[in-house]
Design a protein around this motif. Structure first.
Motif, PDB file in Angstrom:
ATOM      1  N   THR A 121      36.300  -0.986 -18.996  1.00 54.04           N
ATOM      2  CA  THR A 121      37.734  -1.290 -18.954  1.00 54.04           C
ATOM      3  C   THR A 121      37.955  -2.796 -18.858  1.00 54.04           C
ATOM      4  OG1 THR A 121      38.289   0.815 -17.894  1.00 54.04           O
ATOM      5  CG2 THR A 121      39.871  -0.987 -17.634  1.00 54.04           C
ATOM      6  N   PRO A 122      38.732  -3.381 -19.752  1.00 51.52           N
ATOM      7  CA  PRO A 122      39.018  -4.817 -19.656  1.00 51.52           C
ATOM      8  C   PRO A 122      39.896  -5.118 -18.434  1.00 51.52           C
ATOM      9  CG  PRO A 122      39.492  -3.975 -21.865  1.00 51.52           C
ATOM     10  CD  PRO A 122      39.313  -2.795 -20.966  1.00 51.52           C
ATOM     11  N   LEU A 123      39.650  -6.264 -17.802  1.00 46.61           N
ATOM     12  CA  LEU A 123      40.455  -6.725 -16.673  1.00 46.61           C
ATOM     13  C   LEU A 123      41.131  -8.035 -17.062  1.00 46.61           C
ATOM     14  CD1 LEU A 123      41.420  -6.858 -13.706  1.00 46.61           C
ATOM     15  CD2 LEU A 123      39.203  -7.893 -13.130  1.00 46.61           C
ATOM     16  N   VAL A 124      42.457  -8.077 -16.905  1.00 47.70           N
ATOM     17  CA  VAL A 124      43.216  -9.303 -17.161  1.00 47.70           C
ATOM     18  C   VAL A 124      43.790  -9.795 -15.843  1.00 47.70           C
ATOM     19  CG1 VAL A 124      45.233 -10.314 -18.271  1.00 47.70           C
ATOM     20  CG2 VAL A 124      43.814  -8.700 -19.520  1.00 47.70           C
ATOM     21  N   MET A 125      43.410 -11.007 -15.448  1.00 47.66           N
ATOM     22  CA  MET A 125      44.002 -11.667 -14.286  1.00 47.66           C
ATOM     23  C   MET A 125      45.254 -12.385 -14.791  1.00 47.66           C
ATOM     24  SD  MET A 125      41.841 -10.711 -12.013  1.00 47.66           S
ATOM     25  CE  MET A 125      42.414 -11.648 -10.591  1.00 47.66           C
ATOM     26  N   TYR A 126      46.411 -11.896 -14.357  1.00 43.33           N
ATOM     27  CA  TYR A 126      47.687 -12.407 -14.852  1.00 43.33           C
ATOM     28  C   TYR A 126      48.266 -13.355 -13.800  1.00 43.33           C
ATOM     29  CZ  TYR A 126      52.275 -12.270 -17.167  1.00 43.33           C
ATOM     30  OH  TYR A 126      53.447 -12.589 -17.824  1.00 43.33           O
ATOM     31  N   VAL A 127      48.290 -14.638 -14.099  1.00 40.29           N
ATOM     32  CA  VAL A 127      48.794 -15.635 -13.154  1.00 40.29           C
ATOM     33  C   VAL A 127      50.320 -15.561 -13.175  1.00 40.29           C
ATOM     34  CG1 VAL A 127      48.710 -18.029 -12.405  1.00 40.29           C
ATOM     35  CG2 VAL A 127      46.813 -17.071 -13.744  1.00 40.29           C
ATOM     36  N   ALA A 128      50.912 -15.009 -12.116  1.00 40.96           N
ATOM     37  CA  ALA A 128      52.356 -14.766 -12.092  1.00 40.96           C
ATOM     38  C   ALA A 128      52.827 -14.670 -10.648  1.00 40.96           C
ATOM     39  CB  ALA A 128      52.686 -13.477 -12.850  1.00 40.96           C
ATOM     40  N   ASP A 129      54.131 -14.614 -10.480  1.00 33.89           N
ATOM     41  CA  ASP A 129      54.736 -14.433  -9.168  1.00 33.89           C
ATOM     42  C   ASP A 129      54.315 -13.085  -8.601  1.00 33.89           C
ATOM     43  OD1 ASP A 129      56.341 -14.092  -6.949  1.00 33.89           O
ATOM     44  OD2 ASP A 129      58.194 -14.688  -7.938  1.00 33.89           O
ATOM     45  N   PHE A 130      53.716 -13.110  -7.423  1.00 40.13           N
ATOM     46  CA  PHE A 130      53.171 -11.903  -6.803  1.00 40.13           C
ATOM     47  C   PHE A 130      54.243 -10.851  -6.537  1.00 40.13           C
ATOM     48  CE2 PHE A 130      51.647  -9.568  -2.981  1.00 40.13           C
ATOM     49  CZ  PHE A 130      50.434  -9.110  -3.463  1.00 40.13           C
ATOM     50  N   GLU A 131      55.483 -11.280  -6.320  1.00 42.73           N
ATOM     51  CA  GLU A 131      56.548 -10.349  -5.962  1.00 42.73           C
ATOM     52  C   GLU A 131      57.443  -9.966  -7.139  1.00 42.73           C
ATOM     53  OE1 GLU A 131      58.589 -11.237  -2.128  1.00 42.73           O
ATOM     54  OE2 GLU A 131      57.462 -13.096  -2.283  1.00 42.73           O
ATOM     55  N   LYS A 167      31.595  -7.582 -15.361  1.00 44.92           N
ATOM     56  CA  LYS A 167      32.098  -8.934 -15.101  1.00 44.92           C
ATOM     57  C   LYS A 167      32.201  -9.767 -16.369  1.00 44.92           C
ATOM     58  CE  LYS A 167      30.378  -9.008 -10.343  1.00 44.92           C
ATOM     59  NZ  LYS A 167      29.487  -9.683  -9.361  1.00 44.92           N
ATOM     60  N   SER A 168      31.599  -9.304 -17.423  1.00 43.79           N
ATOM     61  CA  SER A 168      31.672 -10.024 -18.696  1.00 43.79           C
ATOM     62  C   SER A 168      32.933  -9.677 -19.485  1.00 43.79           C
ATOM     63  CB  SER A 168      30.446  -9.703 -19.554  1.00 43.79           C
ATOM     64  OG  SER A 168      30.385  -8.299 -19.822  1.00 43.79           O
ATOM     65  N   ASN A 169      33.812  -8.839 -18.881  1.00 47.23           N
ATOM     66  CA  ASN A 169      34.977  -8.350 -19.605  1.00 47.23           C
ATOM     67  C   ASN A 169      36.281  -8.711 -18.882  1.00 47.23           C
ATOM     68  OD1 ASN A 169      36.226  -7.148 -21.763  1.00 47.23           O
ATOM     69  ND2 ASN A 169      35.926  -5.044 -21.043  1.00 47.23           N
ATOM     70  N   ILE A 170      36.309  -9.943 -18.310  1.00 53.30           N
ATOM     71  CA  ILE A 170      37.481 -10.392 -17.552  1.00 53.30           C
ATOM     72  C   ILE A 170      38.149 -11.556 -18.287  1.00 53.30           C
ATOM     73  CG2 ILE A 170      38.361 -11.140 -15.317  1.00 53.30           C
ATOM     74  CD1 ILE A 170      35.728 -10.250 -14.073  1.00 53.30           C
ATOM     75  N   SER A 171      39.465 -11.463 -18.468  1.00 53.80           N
ATOM     76  CA  SER A 171      40.240 -12.528 -19.086  1.00 53.80           C
ATOM     77  C   SER A 171      41.311 -13.011 -18.107  1.00 53.80           C
ATOM     78  CB  SER A 171      40.909 -12.035 -20.372  1.00 53.80           C
ATOM     79  OG  SER A 171      39.954 -11.530 -21.283  1.00 53.80           O
ATOM     80  N   ILE A 172      41.938 -14.139 -18.419  1.00 51.87           N
ATOM     81  CA  ILE A 172      43.003 -14.680 -17.580  1.00 51.87           C
ATOM     82  C   ILE A 172      44.135 -15.147 -18.477  1.00 51.87           C
ATOM     83  CG2 ILE A 172      41.993 -17.010 -17.496  1.00 51.87           C
ATOM     84  CD1 ILE A 172      43.061 -17.153 -14.559  1.00 51.87           C
ATOM     85  N   ALA A 173      45.377 -14.982 -17.999  1.00 55.05           N
ATOM     86  CA  ALA A 173      46.548 -15.352 -18.795  1.00 55.05           C
ATOM     87  C   ALA A 173      47.640 -15.888 -17.889  1.00 55.05           C
ATOM     88  CB  ALA A 173      47.067 -14.152 -19.588  1.00 55.05           C
ATOM     89  N   GLY A 174      48.498 -16.727 -18.456  1.00 54.38           N
ATOM     90  CA  GLY A 174      49.628 -17.258 -17.701  1.00 54.38           C
ATOM     91  C   GLY A 174      50.627 -17.914 -18.621  1.00 54.38           C
ATOM     92  N   GLU A 175      51.783 -18.232 -18.063  1.00 60.93           N
ATOM     93  CA  GLU A 175      52.875 -18.832 -18.825  1.00 60.93           C
ATOM     94  C   GLU A 175      53.361 -20.088 -18.108  1.00 60.93           C
ATOM     95  OE1 GLU A 175      57.350 -17.569 -20.432  1.00 60.93           O
ATOM     96  OE2 GLU A 175      56.057 -16.108 -19.428  1.00 60.93           O
ATOM     97  N   ASP A 176      53.696 -21.132 -18.890  1.00 55.04           N
ATOM     98  CA  ASP A 176      54.227 -22.385 -18.349  1.00 55.04           C
ATOM     99  C   ASP A 176      53.212 -23.015 -17.384  1.00 55.04           C
ATOM    100  OD1 ASP A 176      56.562 -21.960 -19.819  1.00 55.04           O
ATOM    101  OD2 ASP A 176      57.516 -20.869 -18.188  1.00 55.04           O
TER     102      ASP A 176
END
Length: 576
Positions: free
Chosen positions: A367-377, A441-450
């Motif tokens: 399963t791919p994991l995406v760490m999404y940098v965003a407001d926690f709430e 662990k080889s299937n982790i990506s990260i994304a964010g905006e601004d």
């Protein structure tokens, strides 16, 4: 029924009643308790002249004779604000010109100050006439409202404060302060007693109709001061100063309340790593710590001078609590508590870091994991999270260092390392989450905006980065080109210092060894396309391959929140 309410906080009334918007936003409901709001006291569709279908917010005038309504988003009503007169049930547009911002009632309830075209306007409700206080409003001169940089840095949309007698209005003009006299029709500048005063952050009148207080910061935001201003003579006297070796927290810089007729005042101040409400003498001497909360005091909603009772909010990073206390610090009570946790999300903790994940129905090692940098709430993440879930991708969001609610040290942890510190937190949490859920662990990506895309870029450029790929949407690639009010707070002196270079993508792009997708709109008016251009130039000149898509239509809405199907498909195809 006597009803009194603030825009975002439900207040108990002297007769024991409460009021709020109905669940469907079509009426104001009232009742004897917060769980029994059953009486529909104002039906918006039955109002005279301008009936409304729904309302987004409402505020009673101080004399409780009128209600200011905020139009619901998407409603076809002609004005963003309406004034409802309770006695006649008549509802009128605040103005025939739809350009209206930040309306505020005068204490006598007979006037409303608001902003149009970045100029301050005063509407005299009894006569249905307007007075234009300023004439110089423009794209660079902001009267009454704050600039985008100031809104982002301190959270307040506007700064307009009426005198208790409704005869003076104090308002901001960019980073200066002015006062208008209703009687004499003059406008005069209010000058601070310190030459290094850079940012006006709060204004509050005392019980004396000719005396008000002003909170202001130096440009580095290390010194918070308070001056008392005589409205008749304009004599300003500094009575308080607080210095923080890193930076003054924005929540502390924006709250000021006078506590009694002696002109004692209350401020939010760090005490033992938590933000607490404190009392100071009229001359600025520390008197006592009023609250002794185990969580940060984030907002003071209301102070009742007669009952000497204070309503405030605390936040510990996971739970927001509405509280009440007497002004002498006795009898604290928690009125209600609400977890920031939301359905559909599974919450966890990695060291000092809270995080949540949204899992697909069928989990496996691949399963791919995406760490999404965003407001926690934020609820704004939901569309993206659900879209990833449907495609078999797990999404995770981390409450990283530099954010509010877990103590002063946690909030100041990103000092001089504005993007790298949260990038480290996302990397740490990514490894922990992958181990917990048995994901490769080889299937982790990260994304964010601004700015969050700047965090994602910082994370992908690290030699030991756990991420195979990054998606940067409208990225901030150089902190030297970002909001100077925010960067002065976190990074101190602007310019090509080592701290700026270590935290800016354009200075680290040559280190890229992983996959990178950049998405940007030419019409983005928040993060200029020049940020992406600068990063692309470095990558190309360094011979580094990357993927990019530029959008020439749709404006910022095309890329905002990764919420449309085209972007989701693009994103998924890239990271899978």
């Amino acid at each position: 029924m006597s009803i009194l309410i603030l825009l975002t906080f439900l207040l108990p009334l002297p007769d024991g009643n409460y009021a709020a918007l109905s669940g469907d936003s079509t009426a104001i409901v009232a009742g004897k308790s917060k769980t029994a709001l059953t009486e529909r006291v104002v039906e918006f569709s039955k109002m005279r002249i301008n009936p409304l279908k729904k309302v987004a917010d409402f505020q009673f005038s101080p004399d409780v004779s009128r209600i200011l309504f905020t139009r619901a988003e998407g409603d076809t009503a002609l004005s963003p604000f309406y004034i409802y007169k309770i006695e006649s049930r008549r509802c009128d547009r605040l103005s025939d010109n739809p350009d209206q911002k930040a309306p505020v009632f005068s204490p006598d309830g007979k006037k409303i100050a608001y902003v149009r075209g970045n100029n301050v306007i005063i509407k005299r409700l009894e006569y249905n006439t307007e007075v234009q206080v300023t004439q110089d409003g423009s794209d660079s001169i902001y009267n009454g409202v704050r600039s985008r940089d100031m809104r982002e840095a301190f959270g307040a949309e506007a700064l307009m404060v009426w005198a208790p007698g409704s005869d003076y209005l104090v308002f901001s003009k960019n980073e200066r302060l002015y006062m208008y006299s209703m009687q004499y029709k003059w406008t005069k500048e209010v000058k601070m007693p310190d030459p290094d005063a850079a940012y006006i952050t709060a204004v509050e009148w005392t019980s004396d109709p000719e005396m008000f207080g002003v909170l202001y910061l130096n440009r580095e935001q290390t010194k918070l001061r308070m001056a008392k201003i005589n409205a008749a003579t304009f004599v300003a006297k500094r009575v308080y100063e607080y210095t923080d070796p890193k930076f003054v927290l924005p929540e502390c810089a924006t709250f000021l309340k006078f506590a009694d007729k002696t002109q004692s005042f209350m401020l939010l101040k760090p005490e033992n790593d938590r933000v607490q409400l404190c009392l100071f003498s009229p001359l600025g001497k520390f008197v006592k710590q009023i609250t002794n909360a185990t969580a940060d005091v984030t907002t003071v909603h209301r102070y009742d001078l007669t009952a000497r009772r204070i309503w405030y909010q605390t936040f510990d990073g996971a739970v927001r609590s509405e509280c009440q206390i007497l002004s002498d610090g006795s009898k604290p009570v928690t009125i209600s508590s609400e977890s920031v946790q939301k359905d559909g999300r599974e919450y966890g903790r990695s060291g000092d870091l809270n995080y949540y994940v949204v899992k697909p129905d069928n989990m496996s090692k691949s399963t791919p994991l995406v760490m999404y940098v965003a407001d926690f709430e934020s609820d704004a993440n939901v569309a993206f999270e659900n879209a990833m879930k449907e495609r078999g991708v797990m999404t995770a969001v981390v409450k990283c260092r530099g954010t509010q609610g877990q103590g002063v040290q946690f909030e100041q942890a990103a000092y001089l390392d504005m993007l790298n510190v949260p990038a480290q937190d996302y990397a740490q949490a990514a490894i922990s989450i992958a181990e917990k859920y048995g994901i490769e662990k080889s299937n982790i990506s990260i994304a964010g905006e601004d700015l969050n895309a700047g965090v994602a870029l910082s994370a992908i450029f690290k030699a030991d980065s756990p991420f195979k790929a990054a998606v940067a949407v409208s990225p901030v690639t150089d902190l030297r080109e970002y909001n100077p009010v925010v960067t002065q707070r976190f990074m101190r002196t602007a310019g090509a210092t080592s701290a700026y270079r270590l935290n800016s993508a354009v200075d680290n792009a040559s280190k890229l060894e992983k996959k990178l997708l950049i998405l940007h709109s030419t019409a983005d008016d928040v993060t200029p396309l020049s940020n992406t251009e600068a990063l692309c130039n470095v990558l190309v000149n360094s011979g580094i391959q990357f993927d990019m898509q530029i959008f020439f239509s749709g404006g910022r809405n095309m890329t905002s929140g990764l919420g449309n199907n085209y972007l989701i498909t693009k994103f998924y195809n890239f990271i899978k």
